[in-house]
Design an enzyme around this catalytic site. Structure first.
Site, PDB file in Angstrom:
ATOM      1  N   ARG A  44      54.998   5.265  -2.102  1.00 39.23           N
ATOM      2  CA  ARG A  44      55.493   6.515  -1.516  1.00 39.23           C
ATOM      3  C   ARG A  44      56.624   7.083  -2.363  1.00 39.23           C
ATOM      4  O   ARG A  44      56.674   8.270  -2.646  1.00 39.23           O
ATOM      5  CB  ARG A  44      55.967   6.268  -0.084  1.00 39.23           C
ATOM      6  N   HIS A  49      58.989  10.980  -5.757  1.00 38.20           N
ATOM      7  CA  HIS A  49      60.025  11.195  -6.769  1.00 38.20           C
ATOM      8  C   HIS A  49      59.516  11.146  -8.206  1.00 38.20           C
ATOM      9  O   HIS A  49      60.196  11.629  -9.096  1.00 38.20           O
ATOM     10  CB  HIS A  49      61.132  10.156  -6.591  1.00 38.20           C
TER      11      HIS A  49
END
Length: 86
Positions: A44, A49
Site C-alpha cells: 500500500r 508513495h
C-alpha cells in the site's frame, strides 16, 4: 477493454487492502500471523508513495498469484471470528 479496466482498478483495491490491514491493531495482526499483514501494508505504501516504482507485471503477478491464496485465509479468519462471537 475489460482487462485494462480491471488492471486500473486493482491498484486501488490493493491500496484498500493495505489501508484496512494498517487500521487493524498491532496486537490483532500479531495474533494472526498466517496473514501477511506487513507485506500488504508495505505494498500500500509503495502504491501510494512510490507508484512509479512498481511495474505492471509485478502488480499483475500479485493479483494473479497472491490474492487467490490470501482470500481463503481471510475468509477462514472471518469465519473463525464469527464463530467466536456466537
Amino acid at each position: 477493454h475489460t482487462g485494462q479496466t480491471e488492471f486500473k482498478i486493482c491498484p486501488f483495491l490493493k491500496w484498500l487492502i493495505g489501508k484496512a490491514s494498517y487500521m487493524l491493531t498491532k496486537e490483532f495482526r500479531a495474533e494472526h500471523t498466517e496473514i501477511p499483514w506487513e507485506q500488504m501494508i508495505g505494498l500500500r505504501h509503495v502504491l501510494v508513495h512510490g507508484y512509479y516504482t512498481i511495474k505492471p507485471k509485478q502488480l499483475w503477478n500479485i493479483i494473479e498469484k497472491d490474492i487467490p491464496i490470501l482470500l481463503p485465509q481471510i475468509r477462514q479468519l472471518l469465519d473463525s471470528m464469527s464463530l467466536t462471537e456466537e
